[in-house]
Structures are given as structure tokens and as C-alpha cells.
Design an enzyme around this catalytic site. Structure first.
Site, PDB file in Angstrom:
ATOM      1  CE  LYS A   1       7.608  88.039  43.273  1.00  0.00           C
ATOM      2  NZ  LYS A   1       6.618  89.046  42.844  1.00  0.00           N
TER       3      LYS A   1
ATOM      4  CE1 TYR B   1      11.154  88.961  42.720  1.00  0.00           C
ATOM      5  CE2 TYR B   1      11.997  86.914  42.932  1.00  0.00           C
ATOM      6  CZ  TYR B   1      11.109  87.813  42.429  1.00  0.00           C
ATOM      7  OH  TYR B   1      10.306  87.643  41.167  1.00  0.00           O
TER       8      TYR B   1
ATOM      9  CB  SER C   1       8.909  83.917  42.511  1.00  0.00           C
ATOM     10  OG  SER C   1      10.233  83.126  42.340  1.00  0.00           O
TER      11      SER C   1
HETATM   12  N1  LIG Z   1      10.807  86.758  34.972  1.00  0.00           N
HETATM   13  C1  LIG Z   1      10.668  85.729  35.850  1.00  0.00           C
HETATM   14  O1  LIG Z   1      11.685  84.875  35.673  1.00  0.00           O
HETATM   15  C2  LIG Z   1      10.134  85.730  37.070  1.00  0.00           C
HETATM   16  C3  LIG Z   1       9.780  84.467  37.683  1.00  0.00           C
HETATM   17  C4  LIG Z   1       8.904  84.817  38.965  1.00  0.00           C
HETATM   18  C5  LIG Z   1       8.209  85.765  39.044  1.00  0.00           C
HETATM   19  N2  LIG Z   1       8.368  86.653  38.482  1.00  0.00           N
HETATM   20  C6  LIG Z   1       7.555  87.889  38.559  1.00  0.00           C
HETATM   21  O2  LIG Z   1       6.752  88.218  37.472  1.00  0.00           O
HETATM   22  C7  LIG Z   1       6.403  89.739  37.435  1.00  0.00           C
HETATM   23  C8  LIG Z   1       6.845  90.378  36.061  1.00  0.00           C
HETATM   24  O3  LIG Z   1       8.121  90.211  35.694  1.00  0.00           O
HETATM   25  P1  LIG Z   1       8.619  90.151  34.644  1.00  0.00           P
HETATM   26  O4  LIG Z   1       9.782  89.160  34.436  1.00  0.00           O
HETATM   27  O5  LIG Z   1       7.739  90.121  33.597  1.00  0.00           O
HETATM   28  O6  LIG Z   1       9.496  91.751  34.433  1.00  0.00           O
HETATM   29  P2  LIG Z   1       9.697  92.761  33.497  1.00  0.00           P
HETATM   30  O7  LIG Z   1       9.961  91.982  31.979  1.00  0.00           O
HETATM   31  O8  LIG Z   1      10.929  93.461  33.849  1.00  0.00           O
HETATM   32  O9  LIG Z   1       8.480  93.562  33.430  1.00  0.00           O
HETATM   33  C9  LIG Z   1       8.323  94.552  34.676  1.00  0.00           C
HETATM   34  C10 LIG Z   1       6.831  95.163  34.345  1.00  0.00           C
HETATM   35  O10 LIG Z   1       6.607  95.846  35.379  1.00  0.00           O
HETATM   36  C11 LIG Z   1       6.893  97.187  35.456  1.00  0.00           C
HETATM   37  N3  LIG Z   1       7.061  97.734  36.761  1.00  0.00           N
HETATM   38  C12 LIG Z   1       8.178  97.731  37.396  1.00  0.00           C
HETATM   39  N4  LIG Z   1       8.016  97.975  38.457  1.00  0.00           N
HETATM   40  C13 LIG Z   1       7.080  98.846  38.651  1.00  0.00           C
HETATM   41  C14 LIG Z   1       6.230  99.595  39.560  1.00  0.00           C
HETATM   42  N5  LIG Z   1       6.844  99.714  40.815  1.00  0.00           N
HETATM   43  N6  LIG Z   1       5.038  99.988  39.583  1.00  0.00           N
HETATM   44  C15 LIG Z   1       4.285  99.685  38.422  1.00  0.00           C
HETATM   45  N7  LIG Z   1       5.040  98.841  37.404  1.00  0.00           N
HETATM   46  C16 LIG Z   1       6.203  98.373  37.433  1.00  0.00           C
HETATM   47  C17 LIG Z   1       7.652  97.517  34.346  1.00  0.00           C
HETATM   48  O11 LIG Z   1       7.534  98.813  33.605  1.00  0.00           O
HETATM   49  P3  LIG Z   1       8.451 100.207  34.098  1.00  0.00           P
HETATM   50  O12 LIG Z   1       9.661  99.685  34.194  1.00  0.00           O
HETATM   51  O13 LIG Z   1       8.174 101.049  33.020  1.00  0.00           O
HETATM   52  O14 LIG Z   1       7.725 100.292  35.382  1.00  0.00           O
HETATM   53  C18 LIG Z   1       7.314  96.410  33.394  1.00  0.00           C
HETATM   54  O15 LIG Z   1       6.245  96.833  32.715  1.00  0.00           O
HETATM   55  C19 LIG Z   1       7.133  90.123  38.645  1.00  0.00           C
HETATM   56  O16 LIG Z   1       6.353  90.261  39.789  1.00  0.00           O
HETATM   57  C20 LIG Z   1       8.081  89.256  39.036  1.00  0.00           C
HETATM   58  O17 LIG Z   1       8.655  89.154  40.458  1.00  0.00           O
HETATM   59  C21 LIG Z   1       9.046  86.858  37.081  1.00  0.00           C
END
Ligand SMILES: NC(=O)c1ccc[n+]([C@@H]2O[C@H](COP(=O)([O-])OP(=O)(O)OC[C@H]3O[C@@H](n4cnc5c(N)ncnc54)[C@H](OP(=O)(O)O)[C@@H]3O)[C@@H](O)[C@H]2O)c1
Length: 268
Positions: A176, A172, A159
Site C-alpha cells: 500500500k 500488505y 491504506s
Molecule cells: N476493509 C478495510 O479495512 C480496508 C482498509 C484499507 C484498505 N482497504 C482496501 O480496500 C480494497 C477493498 O477491500 P474490502 O475491504 O472491500 O475487501 P472485501 O470486502 O474482501 O472485497 C474485495 C472485493 O474484491 C474482489 N477481489 C479480490 N481479489 C480480487 C482480484 N484478484 N481480482 C478482482 N477482484 C478481486 C472480491 O471478490 P472475489 O473474491 O469474487 O474476487 C470482492 O469483490 C482493497 O484494496 C483493500 O486493500 C480495505
């Protein structure tokens, strides 16, 4: 001797693509960025195994992909038994592993790091950092995945907050920062056979980040030179590049996918 892709696509009706014949695991892929990555890898010819904790939404996500190209295994990314089940399933069904996407990440703790509950901090580090390392270790060690021989490639989800402290989500961002440095460290150790890279998004419109933009999207996007927030497909296309042969000389890189936010000196 390097693994030769025999490419079943040459002998079937599968469309050719940059990732034809490749197999992938994408953790946390029932929605958001993980699902977009799975969709993109499949569209470029790969077969994927997707994971998430909750089986029902995971199954629904799988139904949006061609059935012959997707496997699902529900479980927690930070659970060693789940990791073993996923990798055994991939070995049995796909015959090996080429691509590992460590996408699952959590952020259960808001507020100043100086006051964070240490159990919450432990959970963030366990899922975001140690599980990322553990998936790589497990893929390398699995006797039937041939990850090294197949010149495997890893992409970790970091991130922009890993470089710049982010108010309220400090622990967090610490996790990262560790993911980014873990990426560089593993890349230095695992070349020339295995490449390890990361993507570092700014705010991408998913459930995870909703609190950062809901009801204030224009305001939230104002500091981005591209004048918009990210969508999951923005990250997926960067990941597809990093896992492809187009990036065969790219390892240990943390690729900002942030609409220019960090270049402009902005923070999440
Ligand atoms: N969105 C942003 O702005 C952003 C920015 C920078 C980095 N990121 C990173 O991108 C990644 C994905 O984020 P996202 O925004 O796509 O999140 P999201 O929409 O909340 O999706 C998260 C996914 O991960 C699963 N999950 C959560 N905890 C888990 C665990 N302990 N084991 C297995 N699966 C798990 C969730 O399903 P369940 O709840 O069913 O487990 C869901 O499928 C993360 O690493 C996040 O830190 C996101």
C-alpha cells in the site's frame, strides 16, 4: 480539445447528479468497499462496470443496482486478458471511460515480513501494485476509451498501513506504500489531462478486515477520535468527491479516511 460531456441526462429521465454522463470501472466490487463505491457513483449519475473473480456474487451485487447503469465482467484484476475484456466491453457498451477505481486488493500473507514466503509476497505486489499500474496503462492505451481526452480520473485504494507499519500485515502495508507513491508518481506524469488520487482507509468493516475487529469492535475503535470503525460508505463518499469536478485541482493526493486514527498517532 477537451471532451465535452453531452450528458444524455439532459435528454432522458435519468436524475441529474455530480457524475451524470460519466462512466466508470470499479475493480473488486462484488461486496465491501468496491460495491459501496459503485453504488455511490451510480447514485450520483454514473454508469459503472464492476468486476470480481467470482461471477455469481458479482451478478448478485449488480442486481442491487439499476440494470441500465451497470455492467459486470468477472475475472482477476491481475490478468491482462480480463483487463482487456473489461475495457473492450466498456468501450462497446458505454462508448468511453471517465473514471477508473483500482479497488481490488489482497492480503494472503500474515506474519513478519522477515519470514514471508516470497511467492505470497509476489502475489500481493502483483495484485495490489502492478495490476493497479496495469489498469491505468491499459485505460490510457485503449483506442476507443478516450480516457485522456475525456479528462479521466483514477482513484487507487491505498491504506493507512502504507504510512505506518502494521504488525502481522507488513507486506500488505509495503504494497500500500507502493500504491500511494505510484499514485503521486502517475499524477505528476499524467497531468493536466488525467488526475490520479488515492484513499487510505483505516479499518473498514468488511469481510477483508473482519479479523481485525470481530468480537472486539469497541476495543478496536477505542483509538479512533471518531470512536467508531469505518463502513464502506465512508470510503465511497470520499472517492465520489475525488472523481468529481469538485476535486478538479486535486491530484497526487492520498486522502486518509480513517476516523482520525493516524492524526491521533494510532495504528491499525
Ligand atoms: N476493509 C478495510 O479495512 C480496508 C482498509 C484499507 C484498505 N482497504 C482496501 O480496500 C480494497 C477493498 O477491500 P474490502 O475491504 O472491500 O475487501 P472485501 O470486502 O474482501 O472485497 C474485495 C472485493 O474484491 C474482489 N477481489 C479480490 N481479489 C480480487 C482480484 N484478484 N481480482 C478482482 N477482484 C478481486 C472480491 O471478490 P472475489 O473474491 O469474487 O474476487 C470482492 O469483490 C482493497 O484494496 C483493500 O486493500 C480495505
Amino acid at each position: 480539445m477537451p471532451y465535452q460531456h453531452t450528458s444524455e441526462d439532459q435528454h432522458s429521465r435519468q436524475p441529474p447528479g455530480r457524475l451524470a454522463g460519466r462512466t466508470a470501472v470499479v475493480t473488486g466490487a462484488s461486496r465491501g468497499i468496491g460495491l459501496a463505491i459503485a453504488e455511490r457513483l451510480v447514485s450520483e449519475g454514473a454508469r459503472v462496470c464492476i468486476t470480481a473473480r467470482n461471477a455469481e456474487p458479482l451478478g448478485e451485487a449488480a442486481r442491487t443496482l439499476p440494470a441500465a447503469r451497470v455492467l459486470t465482467v468477472a475475472g482477476k484484476a491481475d490478468d491482462p486478458r480480463h483487463r482487456a475484456e473489461v475495457l473492450d466491453t466498456v468501450a462497446r457498451e458505454f462508448g468511453g471511460l471517465d473514471i477508473l477505481i483500482n479497488n481490488a486488493g489482497v492480503n494472503p500473507a500474515y506474519g513478519p515480513v522477515s519470514k514471508i514466503d516470497l511467492d505470497a509476497a509476489r502475489k500481493v505486489l502483483e495484485v495490489n501494485v502492478l495490476a493497479t499500474l496495469a489498469w491505468v496503462q491499459a485505460a490510457l492505451a485503449h483506442p476507443e476509451l478516450h480516457f485522456t481526452q475525456r479528462r479521466g480520473t483514477v482513484v487507487n485504494l491505498s491504506s493507512v498501513t502504507g504510512d505506518t507499519p502494521a504488525p502481522g500485515i507488513g507486506l500488505y502495508s509495503v504494497s500500500k506504500a507502493a500504491v500511494s507513491h505510484l499514485t503521486r508518481t502517475l499524477a505528476a506524469e499524467l497531468g493536466p489531462d488525467v488526475r490520479v488520487n488515492a484513499v487510505a482507509p483505516a479499518v473498514v468493516k468488511t469481510r477483508f478486515a473482519r479479523a481485525l475487529y470481530q468480537d472486539k469492535e469497541e476495543e478496536a475503535a477505542a483509538g479512533y477520535p471518531m470512536r467508531r470503525l469505518g463502513v464502506p460508505a465512508d470510503v465511497a463518499s470520499a472517492v465520489a468527491y475525488l472523481v468529481s469536478e469538485d476535486a478538479s485541482w486535486v491530484t497526487g493526493h492520498v486522502l486518509s479516511v480513517d476516523g482520525g486514527l493516524t492524526a491521533a498517532g494510532g495504528t491499525v
